[in-house]
Design a protein around this motif. Structure first.
Motif, PDB file in Angstrom:
ATOM      1  N   ALA A  56       1.478  -6.366  -5.271  1.00  0.00           N
ATOM      2  CA  ALA A  56       1.171  -4.938  -5.392  1.00  0.00           C
ATOM      3  C   ALA A  56       1.838  -4.350  -6.627  1.00  0.00           C
ATOM      4  O   ALA A  56       1.214  -3.595  -7.386  1.00  0.00           O
ATOM      5  N   ARG A  57       3.105  -4.685  -6.854  1.00  0.00           N
ATOM      6  CA  ARG A  57       3.808  -4.172  -8.033  1.00  0.00           C
ATOM      7  C   ARG A  57       3.133  -4.627  -9.324  1.00  0.00           C
ATOM      8  O   ARG A  57       2.961  -3.837 -10.258  1.00  0.00           O
ATOM      9  N   SER A  58       2.718  -5.866  -9.365  1.00  0.00           N
ATOM     10  CA  SER A  58       2.049  -6.396 -10.551  1.00  0.00           C
ATOM     11  C   SER A  58       0.706  -5.700 -10.795  1.00  0.00           C
ATOM     12  O   SER A  58       0.388  -5.306 -11.918  1.00  0.00           O
ATOM     13  N   GLU A  59      -0.082  -5.542  -9.740  1.00  0.00           N
ATOM     14  CA  GLU A  59      -1.387  -4.888  -9.862  1.00  0.00           C
ATOM     15  C   GLU A  59      -1.235  -3.421 -10.250  1.00  0.00           C
ATOM     16  O   GLU A  59      -1.987  -2.907 -11.085  1.00  0.00           O
ATOM     17  N   ALA A  60      -0.268  -2.737  -9.641  1.00  0.00           N
ATOM     18  CA  ALA A  60      -0.049  -1.319  -9.949  1.00  0.00           C
ATOM     19  C   ALA A  60       0.417  -1.138 -11.392  1.00  0.00           C
ATOM     20  O   ALA A  60      -0.009  -0.198 -12.067  1.00  0.00           O
ATOM     21  N   LEU A  61       1.277  -2.016 -11.868  1.00  0.00           N
ATOM     22  CA  LEU A  61       1.746  -1.943 -13.255  1.00  0.00           C
ATOM     23  C   LEU A  61       0.571  -2.090 -14.216  1.00  0.00           C
ATOM     24  O   LEU A  61       0.406  -1.284 -15.137  1.00  0.00           O
ATOM     25  N   VAL A 127       9.594   0.414 -11.517  1.00  0.00           N
ATOM     26  CA  VAL A 127      10.891   0.927 -11.101  1.00  0.00           C
ATOM     27  C   VAL A 127      11.175   0.489  -9.667  1.00  0.00           C
ATOM     28  O   VAL A 127      12.246  -0.018  -9.349  1.00  0.00           O
ATOM     29  N   ARG A 128      10.182   0.679  -8.796  1.00  0.00           N
ATOM     30  CA  ARG A 128      10.298   0.293  -7.385  1.00  0.00           C
ATOM     31  C   ARG A 128       8.903   0.320  -6.787  1.00  0.00           C
ATOM     32  O   ARG A 128       7.997   0.937  -7.336  1.00  0.00           O
ATOM     33  N   GLY A 129       8.749  -0.321  -5.633  1.00  0.00           N
ATOM     34  CA  GLY A 129       7.453  -0.224  -4.991  1.00  0.00           C
ATOM     35  C   GLY A 129       7.198  -1.298  -3.956  1.00  0.00           C
ATOM     36  O   GLY A 129       7.913  -2.281  -3.847  1.00  0.00           O
ATOM     37  N   ASP A 130       6.154  -1.046  -3.184  1.00  0.00           N
ATOM     38  CA  ASP A 130       5.677  -1.975  -2.170  1.00  0.00           C
ATOM     39  C   ASP A 130       4.162  -1.866  -2.101  1.00  0.00           C
ATOM     40  O   ASP A 130       3.549  -1.303  -3.003  1.00  0.00           O
ATOM     41  N   ARG A 131       3.570  -2.356  -1.031  1.00  0.00           N
ATOM     42  CA  ARG A 131       2.108  -2.379  -0.935  1.00  0.00           C
ATOM     43  C   ARG A 131       1.486  -0.992  -0.831  1.00  0.00           C
ATOM     44  O   ARG A 131       0.297  -0.835  -1.079  1.00  0.00           O
ATOM     45  N   ASP A 132       2.267   0.028  -0.480  1.00  0.00           N
ATOM     46  CA  ASP A 132       1.728   1.371  -0.268  1.00  0.00           C
ATOM     47  C   ASP A 132       1.927   2.322  -1.440  1.00  0.00           C
ATOM     48  O   ASP A 132       1.201   3.302  -1.581  1.00  0.00           O
ATOM     49  N   PRO A 163      -2.631   2.680  -3.767  1.00  0.00           N
ATOM     50  CA  PRO A 163      -3.837   1.852  -3.670  1.00  0.00           C
ATOM     51  C   PRO A 163      -5.033   2.645  -3.162  1.00  0.00           C
ATOM     52  O   PRO A 163      -4.901   3.515  -2.305  1.00  0.00           O
ATOM     53  N   GLU A 164      -6.182   2.351  -3.726  1.00  0.00           N
ATOM     54  CA  GLU A 164      -7.466   2.916  -3.312  1.00  0.00           C
ATOM     55  C   GLU A 164      -8.439   1.754  -3.153  1.00  0.00           C
ATOM     56  O   GLU A 164      -8.133   0.637  -3.540  1.00  0.00           O
ATOM     57  N   TRP A 168      -5.674   0.520  -7.887  1.00  0.00           N
ATOM     58  CA  TRP A 168      -4.538   1.438  -7.883  1.00  0.00           C
ATOM     59  C   TRP A 168      -4.845   2.638  -8.754  1.00  0.00           C
ATOM     60  O   TRP A 168      -5.326   2.494  -9.864  1.00  0.00           O
ATOM     61  N   LYS A 169      -4.563   3.834  -8.220  1.00  0.00           N
ATOM     62  CA  LYS A 169      -4.783   5.068  -8.961  1.00  0.00           C
ATOM     63  C   LYS A 169      -3.501   5.876  -9.070  1.00  0.00           C
ATOM     64  O   LYS A 169      -2.537   5.636  -8.344  1.00  0.00           O
ATOM     65  N   ILE A 170      -3.511   6.845  -9.955  1.00  0.00           N
ATOM     66  CA  ILE A 170      -2.345   7.665 -10.221  1.00  0.00           C
ATOM     67  C   ILE A 170      -2.205   8.728  -9.117  1.00  0.00           C
ATOM     68  O   ILE A 170      -3.090   9.547  -8.922  1.00  0.00           O
ATOM     69  N   ALA A 171      -1.066   8.686  -8.429  1.00  0.00           N
ATOM     70  CA  ALA A 171      -0.801   9.629  -7.342  1.00  0.00           C
ATOM     71  C   ALA A 171       0.314  10.601  -7.723  1.00  0.00           C
ATOM     72  O   ALA A 171       0.696  11.457  -6.915  1.00  0.00           O
TER      73      ALA A 171
END
Length: 176
Positions: A56-61, A127-132, A163-164, A168-171
């Motif tokens: 998730a962190r990799s995909e979001a980045l 910086v930080r994160g998980d699947r949500d 995640p959408e 991943w979108k900007i929240a």
């Protein structure tokens, strides 16, 4: 003395021929087996969760590096389409808030002053994160053109990604 065998003289008769310590060892061994199976299952779930969080962190980045420039870049000649595309990069409450900023501030100023911007990511990291939810620090170089004059500035923004269905979108977006 009677004709009874030693087994029959033991408390409980022939069924108790196995010493008690052997039965206790079997019980302890069974308990240890169940506990170790439970521990292995727990560790397996933790490993799966850690792998999912890392993915998730990799995909979001990657998504932040792509979406942030799309969020912050627009041309005065294609302003309406660009701002619609910018808003499509957002999700949640941030989408509504950002839509208000685009309508109340960006659109009127960009039209009146013929402003165009080009944002480029120069560096980014999680910086930080998980699947949500994943928070990414993004370093930007933004070139702004106003009536033929250019200015270049650098900035840092903390981008919250969610995640959408379509990635991943900007929240959230916060200058730091």
């Amino acid at each position: 003395m009677s004709d009874a065998t030693d087994e029959e003289n033991m408390p409980g008769g022939a069924a108790s021929a196995v010493p008690r310590w052997v039965g206790k060892r079997r019980f302890v061994a069974a308990g240890l087996l169940v506990a170790s199976m439970g521990g292995a299952a727990f560790l397996g779930m933790q490993a799966h969760r850690a792998e999912a969080d890392a993915d998730a962190r990799s995909e979001a980045l990657s998504s932040a590096e792509e979406r942030v420039p799309e969020l912050l870049s627009y041309e005065s000649s294609t302003l309406d389409d660009d701002l619609e595309h910018a808003l499509a990069q957002t999700t949640g409450d941030f989408a509504e808030d950002y839509g208000t900023i685009l309508e109340d501030v960006v659109r009127p100023e960009a039209r009146a002053r013929k402003i165009s911007t080009l944002a480029e990511v120069t560096a980014a990291g999680v910086v930080r994160g998980d699947r949500d939810r994943v928070v990414v620090l993004v370093f930007l170089t933004q070139t702004t053109t106003t009536r033929g004059r250019q200015s270049v500035s650098g900035s840092r923004v903390e981008v919250t990604m969610a995640p959408e269905d379509d990635g991943w979108k900007i929240a959230g977006l916060k200058p730091v």
